[in-house]
Design a protein around this motif. Structure first.
Motif, short mmCIF file in Angstrom:
data_model
loop_
_atom_site.label_atom_id
_atom_site.label_comp_id
_atom_site.label_asym_id
_atom_site.label_seq_id
_atom_site.Cartn_x
_atom_site.Cartn_y
_atom_site.Cartn_z
N VAL A 118 9.29 8.47 -0.89
CA VAL A 118 9.54 7.37 0.05
C VAL A 118 9.72 7.91 1.46
O VAL A 118 9.14 7.40 2.43
N ASP A 119 10.52 8.96 1.58
CA ASP A 119 10.75 9.55 2.91
C ASP A 119 9.46 10.05 3.53
O ASP A 119 9.21 9.87 4.73
N LEU A 120 8.61 10.69 2.71
CA LEU A 120 7.35 11.22 3.23
C LEU A 120 6.43 10.11 3.71
O LEU A 120 5.80 10.22 4.78
N VAL A 121 6.33 9.05 2.94
CA VAL A 121 5.43 7.95 3.32
C VAL A 121 5.97 7.22 4.54
O VAL A 121 5.21 6.84 5.44
N GLY A 146 3.42 7.62 7.31
CA GLY A 146 2.68 6.36 7.39
C GLY A 146 1.88 5.98 6.17
O GLY A 146 1.92 4.84 5.73
N ASP A 147 1.13 6.93 5.62
CA ASP A 147 0.37 6.64 4.41
C ASP A 147 0.06 7.94 3.67
O ASP A 147 0.40 9.03 4.12
N LEU A 148 -0.60 7.78 2.53
CA LEU A 148 -0.87 8.91 1.66
C LEU A 148 -1.72 9.97 2.34
O LEU A 148 -1.49 11.17 2.18
N TRP A 149 -2.73 9.52 3.09
CA TRP A 149 -3.66 10.47 3.70
C TRP A 149 -2.96 11.32 4.76
O TRP A 149 -3.22 12.52 4.87
N GLU A 167 0.82 -1.20 0.00
CA GLU A 167 0.00 0.00 0.00
C GLU A 167 0.86 1.26 0.00
O GLU A 167 0.57 2.24 -0.71
N GLN A 168 1.92 1.25 0.78
CA GLN A 168 2.79 2.42 0.84
C GLN A 168 3.54 2.64 -0.47
O GLN A 168 3.78 3.79 -0.87
N LEU A 169 3.91 1.56 -1.15
CA LEU A 169 4.57 1.71 -2.45
C LEU A 169 3.63 2.39 -3.45
O LEU A 169 4.05 3.26 -4.22
N VAL A 170 2.36 2.00 -3.43
CA VAL A 170 1.38 2.66 -4.29
C VAL A 170 1.25 4.13 -3.91
O VAL A 170 1.15 5.01 -4.78
N ASP A 171 1.26 4.42 -2.63
CA ASP A 171 1.18 5.81 -2.17
C ASP A 171 2.37 6.62 -2.71
O ASP A 171 2.21 7.78 -3.13
N VAL A 172 3.55 6.02 -2.69
CA VAL A 172 4.75 6.68 -3.24
C VAL A 172 4.53 7.00 -4.72
O VAL A 172 4.84 8.10 -5.20
N ALA A 173 4.00 6.03 -5.46
CA ALA A 173 3.78 6.22 -6.89
C ALA A 173 2.79 7.35 -7.15
O ALA A 173 2.97 8.16 -8.06
#
Length: 324
Positions: free
Chosen positions: A238-241, A245-248, A212-218
């Motif tokens: 990557v650093d931000l996620v 924790g997640d996109l939101w 899920e986090q990889l998708v958020d990075v994308a």
């Protein structure tokens, strides 16, 4: 999406064809487009133009591209795109507009007789027409090469097949299969030399991210379904996620926003796919395939004969190996 930013993040290694075997679920449109443009660039158009003026350079590309699989103990299953999601409409429109600009430049180059520009722009103006898709499928049918129709994205279906036992690998030159969760993706299948192997689990471990986090990075970097956040590259994403924790949480704390982010996320994590059973025992009708290409579609036999011979030789050797 072909998100090149993922190249900087994915665990990818060059592997030898000698170390590979099994079934490859190939993103058909991606694979076919590359052979189409290469054929147009390096082949006299008279070799693939019918008396009625229809261009079927794809048939040359298919015959020249298939041997790479069979000569290396790989069975391709070609996965064709289904419906285009409305979220991708902007990207489709962008590509259409870009192709129209190339077509205008091509017309100008032909008027001025600029042969270098003509050769360059000819390949850039190619598109997968109904005729190209239909004739490709017609040839694959005669060669008994398996075909699967995806409900939506071909890469999503290929990844699903690799993830759930329908194939050993996904095959694509793009990087979306990583976001769709394909355990192993073979790249550079349309290039000379050995392929690259992109490893999903190794990528997650290396980045210390979940799927899920990889998708958020994308999404932060940009996909076919959305523009990325200005100034946010792959390492920053990557650093931000990791930090939030997640996109939101990234949106909330950094003040960012991506329209339709929840739908985009679901498109990668829960795409429209289908479970299929594919017969991978290939038994081509070479006579029918040759007639289809050289008689029905009037392709120059000299452009495809060696390709047919290579496929036949590879399958004969495979049969001998099974009995040895």
């Amino acid at each position: 999406m072909g998100n090149a930013d993922l190249r900087d993040l994915a665990v990818i290694e060059e592997v030898s064809f000698d170390d590979l075997s099994g079934v490859v679920a190939v993103d058909a449109h991606n694979w076919l487009y590359r052979y189409l443009t290469t054929t147009v660039k390096f082949t006299d158009s008279r070799a693939y133009t019918t008396a009625e003026g229809e261009e079927v350079a794809n048939l040359i590309g298919v015959v020249q591209g298939l041997p790479k699989f069979f000569e290396h103990d790989l069975t391709p299953v070609f996965v064709f795109d289904g419906a285009v999601t409305d979220l991708k409409s902007d990207e489709v429109e962008r590509r259409r507009a870009q192709r129209e600009r190339y077509e205008e430049d091509l017309a100008e180059a032909r008027e001025t007789g600029d042969e270098v520009a003509i050769a360059r722009l000819d390949s850039r103006t190619q598109r997968l027409t109904d005729t190209i898709v239909e004739t490709t499928r017609g040839l694959l049918e005669r060669l008994d090469v398996p075909v699967v129709d995806a409900p939506a994205e071909g890469e999503a279906q290929a990844a699903h097949m690799a993830r759930h036992g329908g194939a050993d690998y996904a095959g694509s030159e793009d990087y979306d299969t990583l976001l769709f969760g394909a355990p192993l993706t073979l790249r550079q299948l349309t290039s000379s030399g050995d392929p690259e192997l992109m490893d999903f689990e190794a990528t997650l471990a290396d980045l210390e991210l979940t799927w899920e986090q990889l998708v958020d990075v994308a999404i932060l970097c940009g996909t076919d379904f959305n523009e990325g956040i200005s100034g946010v590259g792959p390492k920053t994403a990557v650093d931000l996620v990791r930090e939030h924790g997640d996109l939101w949480a990234v949106f909330e704390r950094e003040g960012y926003h991506v329209e339709g982010a929840d739908r985009i996320r679901d498109l990668f994590l829960d795409p429209a796919v289908t479970d299929v059973e594919v017969d991978t025992d290939v038994d081509p009708d070479f006579d029918a395939a040759r007639r289809y290409v050289t008689e029905t579609w009037e392709v120059d036999a000299g452009e495809v004969e060696r390709g047919f011979e290579r496929i036949e030789e590879a399958l004969v050797q495979t049969g001998l190996d099974r009995w040895s």
